[in-house]
Design a protein around this motif. Structure first.
Motif, PDB file in Angstrom:
ATOM      1  N   ALA A 102      75.008  -0.362  44.758  1.00 50.05           N
ATOM      2  CA  ALA A 102      76.606  -0.832  44.741  1.00 50.05           C
ATOM      3  C   ALA A 102      76.674  -1.741  43.395  1.00 50.05           C
ATOM      4  CB  ALA A 102      77.012  -1.435  45.885  1.00 50.05           C
ATOM      5  N   SER A 103      76.790  -0.978  42.358  1.00 54.02           N
ATOM      6  CA  SER A 103      76.815  -1.877  41.164  1.00 54.02           C
ATOM      7  C   SER A 103      78.022  -2.735  41.044  1.00 54.02           C
ATOM      8  CB  SER A 103      76.876  -1.261  39.804  1.00 54.02           C
ATOM      9  OG  SER A 103      77.741  -0.427  39.714  1.00 54.02           O
ATOM     10  N   GLY A 104      79.195  -2.383  42.029  1.00 55.02           N
ATOM     11  CA  GLY A 104      80.214  -3.221  41.899  1.00 55.02           C
ATOM     12  C   GLY A 104      80.007  -4.749  42.376  1.00 55.02           C
ATOM     13  N   PHE A 105      79.224  -4.816  43.290  1.00 53.45           N
ATOM     14  CA  PHE A 105      78.948  -6.544  43.394  1.00 53.45           C
ATOM     15  C   PHE A 105      78.319  -7.015  42.388  1.00 53.45           C
ATOM     16  CE2 PHE A 105      78.753  -4.265  47.875  1.00 53.45           C
ATOM     17  CZ  PHE A 105      79.745  -5.042  48.345  1.00 53.45           C
ATOM     18  N   ALA A 106      77.637  -6.382  41.501  1.00 48.77           N
ATOM     19  CA  ALA A 106      77.107  -7.158  40.206  1.00 48.77           C
ATOM     20  C   ALA A 106      78.196  -7.481  39.314  1.00 48.77           C
ATOM     21  CB  ALA A 106      76.122  -6.394  39.775  1.00 48.77           C
ATOM     22  N   ASP A 107      79.323  -6.643  39.367  1.00 47.71           N
ATOM     23  CA  ASP A 107      80.585  -6.909  38.623  1.00 47.71           C
ATOM     24  C   ASP A 107      81.197  -8.217  39.124  1.00 47.71           C
ATOM     25  OD1 ASP A 107      79.910  -4.827  36.890  1.00 47.71           O
ATOM     26  OD2 ASP A 107      81.281  -3.564  37.994  1.00 47.71           O
ATOM     27  N   TYR A 108      81.191  -8.320  40.461  1.00 47.03           N
ATOM     28  CA  TYR A 108      81.763  -9.266  41.361  1.00 47.03           C
ATOM     29  C   TYR A 108      81.087 -10.700  40.966  1.00 47.03           C
ATOM     30  CZ  TYR A 108      84.427  -5.796  44.112  1.00 47.03           C
ATOM     31  OH  TYR A 108      85.408  -4.881  44.739  1.00 47.03           O
ATOM     32  N   GLN A 109      79.913 -10.743  41.072  1.00 52.29           N
ATOM     33  CA  GLN A 109      79.140 -11.973  40.724  1.00 52.29           C
ATOM     34  C   GLN A 109      79.400 -12.334  39.177  1.00 52.29           C
ATOM     35  OE1 GLN A 109      76.528 -13.927  42.749  1.00 52.29           O
ATOM     36  NE2 GLN A 109      77.481 -14.886  41.300  1.00 52.29           N
ATOM     37  N   ALA A 110      79.649 -11.375  38.357  1.00 52.54           N
ATOM     38  CA  ALA A 110      79.674 -11.893  36.840  1.00 52.54           C
ATOM     39  C   ALA A 110      81.311 -12.468  36.783  1.00 52.54           C
ATOM     40  CB  ALA A 110      79.807 -10.492  36.026  1.00 52.54           C
ATOM     41  N   LYS A 111      82.030 -12.205  37.739  1.00 54.67           N
ATOM     42  CA  LYS A 111      83.361 -12.839  37.826  1.00 54.67           C
ATOM     43  C   LYS A 111      83.583 -14.320  38.041  1.00 54.67           C
ATOM     44  CE  LYS A 111      86.210  -8.758  38.790  1.00 54.67           C
ATOM     45  NZ  LYS A 111      87.307  -8.181  39.537  1.00 54.67           N
ATOM     46  N   THR A 112      82.502 -14.717  38.751  1.00 49.63           N
ATOM     47  CA  THR A 112      82.694 -16.256  39.581  1.00 49.63           C
ATOM     48  C   THR A 112      81.272 -16.979  39.237  1.00 49.63           C
ATOM     49  OG1 THR A 112      82.767 -17.232  41.700  1.00 49.63           O
ATOM     50  CG2 THR A 112      81.448 -15.284  41.690  1.00 49.63           C
ATOM     51  N   GLU A 113      81.345 -18.158  39.274  1.00 48.93           N
ATOM     52  CA  GLU A 113      80.382 -18.978  39.026  1.00 48.93           C
ATOM     53  C   GLU A 113      79.592 -19.248  40.294  1.00 48.93           C
ATOM     54  OE1 GLU A 113      81.222 -22.453  37.005  1.00 48.93           O
ATOM     55  OE2 GLU A 113      82.517 -21.479  35.486  1.00 48.93           O
ATOM     56  N   ARG A 114      80.234 -19.004  41.623  1.00 50.07           N
ATOM     57  CA  ARG A 114      79.380 -19.203  42.771  1.00 50.07           C
ATOM     58  C   ARG A 114      78.430 -18.205  43.031  1.00 50.07           C
ATOM     59  NH1 ARG A 114      81.349 -15.926  47.305  1.00 50.07           N
ATOM     60  NH2 ARG A 114      83.091 -14.802  46.403  1.00 50.07           N
ATOM     61  N   THR A 115      77.337 -18.443  43.766  1.00 49.79           N
ATOM     62  CA  THR A 115      76.415 -17.491  44.272  1.00 49.79           C
ATOM     63  C   THR A 115      77.176 -16.764  45.350  1.00 49.79           C
ATOM     64  OG1 THR A 115      74.466 -18.656  43.358  1.00 49.79           O
ATOM     65  CG2 THR A 115      74.173 -16.994  44.955  1.00 49.79           C
ATOM     66  N   ILE A 116      77.210 -15.219  45.270  1.00 44.46           N
ATOM     67  CA  ILE A 116      77.792 -14.587  46.361  1.00 44.46           C
ATOM     68  C   ILE A 116      76.917 -14.427  47.424  1.00 44.46           C
ATOM     69  CG2 ILE A 116      78.553 -12.289  47.088  1.00 44.46           C
ATOM     70  CD1 ILE A 116      79.691 -12.081  44.324  1.00 44.46           C
ATOM     71  N   PRO A 117      76.960 -15.143  48.644  1.00 43.12           N
ATOM     72  CA  PRO A 117      76.195 -15.071  49.879  1.00 43.12           C
ATOM     73  C   PRO A 117      76.002 -13.699  50.564  1.00 43.12           C
ATOM     74  CG  PRO A 117      77.982 -16.830  50.143  1.00 43.12           C
ATOM     75  CD  PRO A 117      78.539 -16.067  48.996  1.00 43.12           C
ATOM     76  N   LEU A 118      74.980 -13.631  51.136  1.00 42.37           N
ATOM     77  CA  LEU A 118      74.476 -12.321  51.724  1.00 42.37           C
ATOM     78  C   LEU A 118      74.522 -12.779  53.361  1.00 42.37           C
ATOM     79  CD1 LEU A 118      71.859 -10.622  49.460  1.00 42.37           C
ATOM     80  CD2 LEU A 118      74.216 -10.373  49.599  1.00 42.37           C
ATOM     81  N   VAL A 119      74.864 -12.022  54.364  1.00 43.36           N
ATOM     82  CA  VAL A 119      74.935 -12.374  55.594  1.00 43.36           C
ATOM     83  C   VAL A 119      74.083 -11.116  56.431  1.00 43.36           C
ATOM     84  CG1 VAL A 119      76.126 -13.021  57.708  1.00 43.36           C
ATOM     85  CG2 VAL A 119      76.986 -13.977  55.389  1.00 43.36           C
ATOM     86  N   ARG A 120      73.112 -11.533  57.250  1.00 50.64           N
ATOM     87  CA  ARG A 120      72.416 -10.633  57.950  1.00 50.64           C
ATOM     88  C   ARG A 120      72.973 -10.677  59.319  1.00 50.64           C
ATOM     89  NH1 ARG A 120      67.357 -11.598  57.164  1.00 50.64           N
ATOM     90  NH2 ARG A 120      66.854 -10.023  55.844  1.00 50.64           N
ATOM     91  N   LEU A 121      73.373  -9.341  59.967  1.00 50.39           N
ATOM     92  CA  LEU A 121      73.830  -9.259  61.087  1.00 50.39           C
ATOM     93  C   LEU A 121      72.852  -8.611  62.003  1.00 50.39           C
ATOM     94  CD1 LEU A 121      77.407  -7.887  60.557  1.00 50.39           C
ATOM     95  CD2 LEU A 121      76.816 -10.367  60.835  1.00 50.39           C
ATOM     96  N   THR A 122      72.133  -9.469  62.963  1.00 47.02           N
ATOM     97  CA  THR A 122      71.194  -8.934  63.874  1.00 47.02           C
ATOM     98  C   THR A 122      71.829  -8.673  65.349  1.00 47.02           C
ATOM     99  OG1 THR A 122      69.752 -10.325  62.531  1.00 47.02           O
ATOM    100  CG2 THR A 122      68.860  -9.411  64.635  1.00 47.02           C
ATOM    101  N   ARG A 123      71.755  -7.413  65.794  1.00 45.23           N
ATOM    102  CA  ARG A 123      72.067  -6.989  66.886  1.00 45.23           C
ATOM    103  C   ARG A 123      71.409  -7.751  68.113  1.00 45.23           C
ATOM    104  NH1 ARG A 123      72.927  -0.697  67.800  1.00 45.23           N
ATOM    105  NH2 ARG A 123      74.265  -0.901  69.728  1.00 45.23           N
ATOM    106  N   VAL A 124      72.198  -7.927  69.160  1.00 47.02           N
ATOM    107  CA  VAL A 124      71.509  -8.754  70.346  1.00 47.02           C
ATOM    108  C   VAL A 124      71.693  -7.809  71.663  1.00 47.02           C
ATOM    109  CG1 VAL A 124      72.070 -11.098  69.506  1.00 47.02           C
ATOM    110  CG2 VAL A 124      73.875  -9.952  70.811  1.00 47.02           C
ATOM    111  N   SER A 125      70.850  -7.782  72.326  1.00 43.67           N
ATOM    112  CA  SER A 125      70.712  -7.248  73.736  1.00 43.67           C
ATOM    113  C   SER A 125      71.968  -7.409  74.577  1.00 43.67           C
ATOM    114  CB  SER A 125      69.402  -7.312  74.293  1.00 43.67           C
ATOM    115  OG  SER A 125      68.595  -6.886  73.308  1.00 43.67           O
TER     116      SER A 125
END
Length: 115
Positions: free
Chosen positions: A92-115
């Motif tokens: 999804a190259s759109g996310f690279a475009d978003y990163q180019a617009k900002t000086e912050r590092t865009i966070p990634l969040v892992r969602l882990t299923r719980v029982s």
């Protein structure tokens, strides 16, 4: 830009307000227990509110298709984040475009299923 992408509804609780909110996001499944969401805010200078909410209240509900379940959210950092970022922006190259617009590092969040 993200037509045909996998979507997830993230139910989160406001860190300050305590109000439940629902945010639709693109997600990137890792396996049947874990998926990654991107705190891009369209390349805005600040992280999206939902990111702060997940940091304050990481146990949340999500909806994927017709399934609803509970997950725990955790920010992915360091080399693991960088590797995931490369895979995500290749899909999804759109996310690279978003990163180019900002000086912050865009966070990634892992969602882990719980029982």
């Amino acid at each position: 830009m993200f037509e045909g992408a996998d979507m997830i509804l993230v139910h989160h609780v406001g860190a300050k307000s305590g109000t439940e909110r629902v945010t639709p996001l693109v997600h990137f499944p890792e396996d049947d227990q874990r998926t990654i969401i991107v705190a891009s805010a369209g390349g805005a200078p600040k992280h999206p509110a939902w990111f702060h909410n997940l940091k304050a209240n990481p146990k949340i509900g999500v909806e994927v298709g017709t399934e609803t379940y509970t997950v725990v959210a955790e920010e992915v950092t360091g080399a693991e984040r960088d590797e995931l970022w490369e895979r995500i922006t290749a899909k999804a190259s759109g996310f690279a475009d978003y990163q180019a617009k900002t000086e912050r590092t865009i966070p990634l969040v892992r969602l882990t299923r719980v029982s």
